[in-house]
Design an enzyme around this catalytic site. Sequence first.
Site, short mmCIF file in Angstrom:
data_model
loop_
_atom_site.label_atom_id
_atom_site.label_comp_id
_atom_site.label_asym_id
_atom_site.label_seq_id
_atom_site.Cartn_x
_atom_site.Cartn_y
_atom_site.Cartn_z
N ARG A 54 0.80 -1.23 0.00
CA ARG A 54 0.00 0.00 0.00
C ARG A 54 0.83 1.27 0.00
O ARG A 54 0.62 2.18 -0.82
CB ARG A 54 -0.92 0.03 1.25
N ARG A 104 11.19 3.95 4.10
CA ARG A 104 10.71 2.98 5.10
C ARG A 104 11.91 2.18 5.57
O ARG A 104 12.72 1.74 4.75
CB ARG A 104 9.65 2.04 4.52
N HIS A 132 4.37 5.99 11.68
CA HIS A 132 3.93 5.78 10.29
C HIS A 132 2.94 6.93 10.02
O HIS A 132 1.72 6.74 9.98
CB HIS A 132 3.27 4.41 10.17
N1 CP Z 1 -0.46 -0.12 5.92
C1 CP Z 1 0.75 -0.31 5.36
O1 CP Z 1 1.74 0.35 5.69
O2 CP Z 1 0.75 -1.28 4.40
P1 CP Z 1 2.05 -1.73 3.56
O3 CP Z 1 3.01 -2.38 4.52
O4 CP Z 1 1.53 -2.69 2.52
O5 CP Z 1 2.66 -0.50 2.95
#
Ligand code: CP
Length: 312
Positions: A54, A104, A132
């Site tokens: 996402r 990230r 986050h």
């Molecule tokens: N919610 C979220 O951070 O999903 P991903 O790890 O798929 O980016």
Amino acid sequence: AKHLLGIEQLAPDEITTLLDLADQYVALNRQPHKHSDVLAGLTQINMFFENSTRTQASFELAGKRLGADVMNMAMQASSIKKGETLIDTAMTLNAMHPDLLVVRHPHSGAVDLLSQKVNCAVLNAGDGRHEHPTQALLDALTIRRRKGRLHRLNIAICGDIAHSRVARSNIMLLGKMENRIRLIAPPTLMPAEIDHFGVEVFDNMEEGLKDVDVVMMLRLQRERMDGGFIPSEREYYHRYGLDQAKLDNAASDAIVMHPGPMNRGVEIDGELADDINRSVIQEQVEMGVAVRMAAMELLVQASRETAQGVAT
Ligand code: CP
């Protein structure tokens, strides 16, 4: 602000400004023609040292819809594998004059450290258990659109809170906007610093969910439970998994949220997750693109204003 590192650094009026702009991008993203040139001529580099679906996809789409040149670094195939450090990697990319770095990283504080070394704006796409911020902002936008407001709501955050940067950022954001927050988790999955959060704590779903407006479920993060307590999935689902019977304790119009990725049958019943009358999980994903567009536009705007201030 120069960077978006966490919700901790944001004031309530900055959160509202960002969500207002994101609302405009939700409308744009629903048009057949989704393009704007707000970031035209600028370069965005995405550096994901941890898996993502996402966040990475939506940051990439957000940059492209705003006209930026977007590059996704394949970190698994980078010289990190030859022993190059995070900072040397960042400085190498910094020398190529990016305008936005989206990062990230599995270690709490790594994105903050990197932001102190580079010249461009840095956006935290999730650092360890720390923050986050864009996830909390997209959750806030989803709640505001569904509930018509973002204050004085009863909000339950449930599950593996100890390992969750999503929970930390949401607790801060929803607290700043004056909501009443309840955390529901087994004692082993409650964070040690719980007393600082100003929240109510429950270890029983039925009691904790009583009359809440929003139920936010979290993924059981086994990959961060290094050797510690790992509950059995069946027992965990029985006590803490959200199903219709437990949800019946919440307000009759309560919405069900999950940041994804979700473990169906572990923290949430699969049918409930797909129930479009209660679950807003897909809407959260839609809001993610708009919120990331707004965040990048505001950072670029701030950096242009700073540059103009220096020039005059
Ligand atoms: N919610 C979220 O951070 O999903 P991903 O790890 O798929 O980016």
